[in-house]
Design a protein around this motif. Structure first.
Motif, mmCIF file in Angstrom:
data_model
loop_
_atom_site.group_PDB
_atom_site.id
_atom_site.type_symbol
_atom_site.label_atom_id
_atom_site.label_comp_id
_atom_site.label_asym_id
_atom_site.label_seq_id
_atom_site.Cartn_x
_atom_site.Cartn_y
_atom_site.Cartn_z
ATOM 1 N N UNK A 27 40.383 7.856 13.560
ATOM 2 C CA UNK A 27 41.359 8.277 12.572
ATOM 3 C C UNK A 27 42.233 7.086 12.201
ATOM 4 N N UNK A 28 42.065 6.597 10.979
ATOM 5 C CA UNK A 28 42.877 5.475 10.535
ATOM 6 C C UNK A 28 44.340 5.890 10.452
ATOM 7 N N UNK A 29 45.248 4.992 10.925
ATOM 8 C CA UNK A 29 46.683 5.277 10.929
ATOM 9 C C UNK A 29 47.388 4.176 10.163
ATOM 10 N N UNK A 30 47.840 4.497 8.970
ATOM 11 C CA UNK A 30 48.447 3.506 8.084
ATOM 12 C C UNK A 30 49.700 2.901 8.701
ATOM 13 N N UNK A 31 50.539 3.714 9.332
ATOM 14 C CA UNK A 31 51.797 3.225 9.894
ATOM 15 C C UNK A 31 51.554 2.270 11.052
ATOM 16 N N UNK A 32 50.553 2.569 11.891
ATOM 17 C CA UNK A 32 50.260 1.685 13.031
ATOM 18 C C UNK A 32 49.739 0.339 12.557
ATOM 19 N N UNK A 33 48.992 0.331 11.475
ATOM 20 C CA UNK A 33 48.550 -0.944 10.906
ATOM 21 C C UNK A 33 49.756 -1.711 10.366
ATOM 22 N N UNK A 35 52.905 -1.545 11.287
ATOM 23 C CA UNK A 35 53.821 -2.077 12.309
ATOM 24 C C UNK A 35 53.101 -2.946 13.340
ATOM 25 N N UNK A 36 51.761 -3.141 13.162
ATOM 26 C CA UNK A 36 51.029 -4.061 14.004
ATOM 27 C C UNK A 36 50.544 -3.510 15.318
ATOM 28 N N UNK A 38 48.030 -1.123 15.668
ATOM 29 C CA UNK A 38 46.691 -0.534 15.572
ATOM 30 C C UNK A 38 45.677 -1.402 16.302
ATOM 31 N N UNK A 39 44.472 -0.837 16.512
ATOM 32 C CA UNK A 39 43.399 -1.603 17.132
ATOM 33 C C UNK A 39 42.922 -2.686 16.170
ATOM 34 N N UNK A 40 42.201 -3.676 16.721
ATOM 35 C CA UNK A 40 41.807 -4.843 15.934
ATOM 36 C C UNK A 40 40.939 -4.480 14.745
ATOM 37 N N UNK A 41 40.074 -3.490 14.897
ATOM 38 C CA UNK A 41 39.163 -3.143 13.808
ATOM 39 C C UNK A 41 39.892 -2.620 12.578
ATOM 40 N N UNK A 42 41.103 -2.114 12.738
ATOM 41 C CA UNK A 42 41.911 -1.680 11.601
ATOM 42 C C UNK A 42 42.955 -2.724 11.222
ATOM 43 N N UNK A 43 43.439 -3.488 12.207
ATOM 44 C CA UNK A 43 44.524 -4.444 11.971
ATOM 45 C C UNK A 43 44.018 -5.741 11.358
ATOM 46 N N UNK A 44 42.852 -6.202 11.788
ATOM 47 C CA UNK A 44 42.282 -7.455 11.291
ATOM 48 C C UNK A 44 41.524 -7.168 9.994
ATOM 49 N N UNK A 45 41.951 -7.746 8.852
ATOM 50 C CA UNK A 45 41.289 -7.434 7.572
ATOM 51 C C UNK A 45 39.812 -7.825 7.566
ATOM 52 N N UNK A 46 39.437 -8.926 8.260
ATOM 53 C CA UNK A 46 38.029 -9.342 8.279
ATOM 54 C C UNK A 46 37.181 -8.308 9.012
#
Length: 941
Positions: A27-33, A35-36, A38-46
């Motif tokens: 489940x993607x979480x916009x707020x966690x991304x 505020x930094x 979130x897990x790497x697969x959602x936080x890292x744009x690459x």
């Protein structure tokens, strides 16, 4: 042909391999991304774009966003609205990473073609504001500090995120007062922050906190709506500002009443400026799932070979597989979905996603992650991951599958589908032809995947044989073996159903068993009794009675109409045991709710037979069970063949016919109340006349009327001689010479010792029949100063039954006729004309008298004026409440209705016991007497 299994070609992600994946990570979480955290697969744009397949809908949206940020067009507002789990938040994250610009476009997989198509050389870096309704729920009631600035509202938070203190200053007053900022202030903020992106997620969830009339520090419901309206309007004036907002797809996701209201209002506001967003298609879902679950394809040539082998196999056995497999593009579908067979996606996206709690893409990911983990651990040798490959023997996979289904699927899977104790395993152990290719288990798993999610949206239930083979058979295997396995399962499995060459598992073993199971669902009060009531209502076609099936006494009017009260099954009649029917009937007869019932002689009762009642209830349950089955068939909840459908229809018809007979056989006791005069005066206690109504008669209503007429308990035609007798016995006595005709009719409706007439027309006909005779009664329409108005006796007439009509005792009427005649003759003699010259003879005077006698009149004795009334009556303690009510109505109201009459009433109570009254009784009586303001109340020895 020997081909590589999918486990040697497609490599799952590490978390899938190790079984360390978590539900929350799907489940993607916009707020966690933002505020930094979130897990790497959602936080890292690459990494995000490596695992993200850019669908057609996402491509169009990103194109519009990039053009907008570059001030080259694009839509100012985009609303994302799909079913739960439809990829709204994932799409927002794609926009977030593009707008943030932390990685060059060349490193973001699939982005460069979008930039080229939009005519943009490099990504424009924008300011981003993220308003997450769930993450910021407490902002509505709890201000949030950002260093020197404290924000209270969504618009305050938006201004701070876009432009810091300078931006907040533009809306500070509106934020502090909780009022929505105007369009100019928001437009100024957007110009200062442009290019900028505003991402609003779960807005309806945030708005649902603001109940109507409720004001929080975050504003009100209306002020927040005004803010959204002003913001959408302001965005149109800023060429490089864009808003993306997600809304739930249905009211069910909005949850609360306030949430539904917010959803509908927001849809209206966004509809004026929004751009449509195309949701994920089924074909695109192949790539979405594959990227999330698999890291790479190690041997593309081997992958293509496997897919080509499957496509050729389907063409070679064209008669056994669906028509779609014969098309060349089915090979492309195999390539797109590899290593998962397209049939798995079709069943999950078409059937399982129709379940309320199955979250489309997210639900597929969760289920398939468990499947892949278990099959990889077991070293699966299947060429593709097919419906027949699902490891339903694995507890975690099984629990994940049945989690979305209704209760009752555990025994189906354990007994019929998969596992050590399943019938499929036993059949494969007994027949090596099946066991060598796991034919029985693969067929059963395929049927389960295609038939388990039974919903009201499914027009046809079950899986056709060609689709079962498509999900179970691999190239190189004999199709006939799997057809034989299917036939064997149809004969052996307990929960497998088939009809119209389709197969499905159900928690219900068969139609007859289904009926028996459903019978137990129905409750007496909620299901059985209402149907009996409805059938009873339909059974009566009569103009004689007003029928009251199972009606509470308070709802049975107390008027002049004749009423048949059908007692509930809870009050049956028994000739030998306790008579609940008589108790209930007596209660209804005496009282209407808590008030005494006056028109008791207008009620007749019909009760169920105690001994037949249990059979009736059983029959009702059978009827309800068959009705529910037939209804489910018509509504496509049950998919049966024609034979089974006809069987269900015949079962329902037979149950209905039997129910009709059973109701007649059960509701057969007619209970009629009455009283009889005692020889020494007074009346008997309440007497119940009971009669059995024949169940074989063609017309039930006529049979009841016939019984009542034959037993003289209901009079349809009445002789005036009988009316004369009742008038003489009960009305013309103790000096009473006339009675109001309407009074007799009304009392006959009230008192059980008087005849029960069908209606007032019977009474009118009786009056008309007796009018021609002088033996029964005379008529008059009132009496003034000893004179009757409109007096008739022995003259054919149809008297008008109203409050003025009097019935006069025959001898009194004849005496009145004689007196009238004599008075008339005397008046005629007195007024006869004299001959010419003739003097009227004078009264003879005494001898020797010289005076002329004058006419004299006979003195009339002065009538004594009666100005006072008193009476004493003894009342039986039992029934005192009803007796006193009758006294009030029949006697007291005669006085209280006349102006100027003073009425006083005294009640004298005397109670005597052979034993001493206990203290509790004495205390209760004294307290009640005090409350009721008795002038005196004492106990004595």
């Amino acid at each position: 042909m020997i081909f590589k299994p999918w486990t040697e070609i497609a490599i799952p992600h590490e978390d899938v391999l190790k079984g360390t994946f978590q539900q929350a990570e799907f489940a993607a979480d916009l707020s966690r991304v933002h505020d930094g955290s979130a897990t790497a697969e959602y936080l890292d744009p690459v990494l995000f774009f490596q695992r993200t397949f850019i669908t057609e809908g996402m491509r169009l949206l990103l194109d519009s966003v990039l053009k907008r940020l570059a001030a080259k067009g694009g839509d100012p507002v985009i609303q994302l609205q799909t079913a739960f789990g439809g990829g709204k938040t994932h799409t927002m994250l794609a926009v977030y990473h593009l707008a943030r610009g932390l990685a060059p476009a060349s490193e973001l997989q699939g982005v460069s073609p979008i930039l080229d198509a939009a005519g943009i050389t490099e990504l424009p870096k924008a300011r981003i504001a993220v308003l997450d309704g769930v993450h910021q729920l407490d902002l509505a009631s709890k201000p949030k500090s950002h260093g020197p600035v404290t924000v209270r509202t969504l618009w305050g938070e938006l201004a701070w995120q876009l432009a810091g203190e300078e931006g907040y200053a533009l809306v500070q007053h509106a934020d502090e007062s909780g009022t929505a900022p105007g369009k100019p202030a928001l437009e100024a903020l957007l110009h200062k922050a442009a290019p900028c992106v505003i991402l609003i997620d779960e807005l309806v969830r945030y708005m649902s906190q603001f109940e109507e009339g409720k004001s929080l520090s975050g504003g009100t419901f209306d002020s927040n709506l005004s803010f959204i309206q002003a913001l959408t309007e302001a965005l149109k004036g800023v060429p490089s500002a864009i808003l993306l907002a997600s809304l739930p797809h249905s009211e069910k996701e909005a949850v609360s009443k306030t949430g539904i209201q917010a959803l509908r209002t927001l849809e209206h506001y966004f509809a004026r400026v929004q751009a449509l967003w195309k949701p994920v298609g089924t074909e695109e879902a192949f790539e979405i799932v594959r990227r999330r679950l698999f890291s790479s394809i190690s041997d593309k040539a081997a992958m293509e070979a496997v897919c080509r082998e499957f496509a050729d196999f389907y063409v070679e056995n064209a008669g056994s597989f669906p028509q779609e497999t014969q098309e060349s593009r089915y090979y492309e579908r195999l390539i797109q979905a590899y290593p998962i067979h397209p049939e798995v996606f079709d069943r999950l996206y078409e059937d399982w996603s129709s379940l309320d709690n199955f979250q489309r893409t997210r639900g597929v990911l969760k289920l398939m992650a468990k499947v892949i983990h278990r099959l990889w651990r077991d070293g699966s040798k299947d060429a593709l991951l097919m419906p027949g490959s699902l490891p339903l023997y694995d507890p975690e996979t099984r629990n994940e599958a049945i989690y979305y289904l209704p209760q009752g699927w555990d025994p189906v899977l354990e007994k019929d589908v998969d596992g050590e104790r399943a019938e499929t395993t036993r059949l494969e152990s007994a027949d090596t032809r099946f066991g060598s290719v796991h034919a029985c288990r693969r067929v059963a798993r395929t049927i389960f995947l295609g038939s388990a999610p039974s919903t009201s949206e499914q027009m046809v239930r079950g899986v056709a044989q060609e689709r079962i083979l498509l999900g179970a058979v691999q190239p190189g295997q004999a199709v006939g073996t799997f057809k034989d396995a299917l036939r064997r399962l149809g004969d052996k499995l307990h929960y497998l159903n088939n009809g119209n060459e389709r197969y499905w598992f159900d928690t219900r073993p068969n139609l007859r068993r289904e009926m028996e199971d459903r019978r137990r669902r129905f409750n007496d009060c909620e299901d059985v009794f209402p149907l009996i009531r409805e059938r009873l209502r339909e059974s009566f076609a009569t103009n004689l009675f007003l029928v009251h099936p199972f009606t509470p006494s308070v709802d049975i009017p107390d008027d002049w109409s004749l009423r048949l009260v059908l007692l509930t099954p809870e009050a049956p009649y028994s000739r030998t045991g306790q008579n609940l029917a008589l108790d209930k009937a007596a209660e209804t007869l005496r009282y209407r709710g808590e008030q005494p019932r006056q028109k008791q002689n207008r009620l007749i009762f019909l009760a169920a037979d105690f001994d037949a009642l249990s059979r009736l209830k059983d029959q009702v349950r059978s009827c309800l069970a068959w009705q529910s089955i037939v209804s489910d068939i018509k509504e496509m909840h049950l998919n049966l063949d024609q034979f089974q459908s006809r069987e269900a229809t015949r079962g329902l018809e037979a149950a209905r016919d039997a129910l009709k007979r059973m109701i007649r056989e059960t509701y057969k006791w007619l209970l009629v109340p009455m009283q009889e005069p005692k020889a020494g005066g007074g009346l008997s206690e309440l007497i119940w006349e009971t009669f059995q109504v024949s169940a074989s008669s063609l017309n039930w209503s006529q049979e009841i009327e016939k019984v009542l007429a034959e037993e003289a308990l209901l009079i349809n035609n009445w002789s005036p001689i009988h009316l004369h007798r009742y008038l003489k016995d009960w009305f013309w006595k103790n000096g009473v010479e006339e009675v109001k005709a309407l009074d007799f009719w009304q009392k006959s409706c009230q008192y059980l010792y008087l005849p029960r007439l069908r209606d007032d027309m019977v009474y009118r006909n009786t009056l008309a029949a007796g009018a021609a005779s002088e033996d029964f009664f005379g008529f008059a329409y009132g009496k003034e100063e000893g004179k009757y108005k409109g007096f008739t006796l022995g003259a054919s007439t149809s008297p008008i039954l109203d409050d003025s009509l009097l019935l006069i005792e025959p001898s009194v009427a004849r005496a009145y006729v004689d007196a009238e005649r004599a008075a008339k003759a005397a008046a005629q003699a007195q007024s006869a004309p004299l001959a010419v010259g003739e003097d009227r003879p004078a009264a003879q005077a005494p001898a020797g008298s010289t005076s002329v006698s004058q006419p004299t009149s006979t003195p009339v004795a002065a009538k004594a004026e009666k100005r006072r009334f008193y009476a004493t009556v003894n009342i039986e303690p039992v029934g005192a409440k009803l007796a006193f009510a009758n006294i009030v109505e029949e006697v007291l109201q005669q006085f209280t209705a006349k102006p100027g009459v003073k009425v006083s009433i005294s009640v004298e109570i005397e109670a005597e016991s052979s034993e001493a009254f206990d203290d509790a009784l004495q205390r209760a009586v004294k307290e009640n007497c005090n409350v009721l303001k008795f002038s005196s109340a004492e106990f004595e020895s």
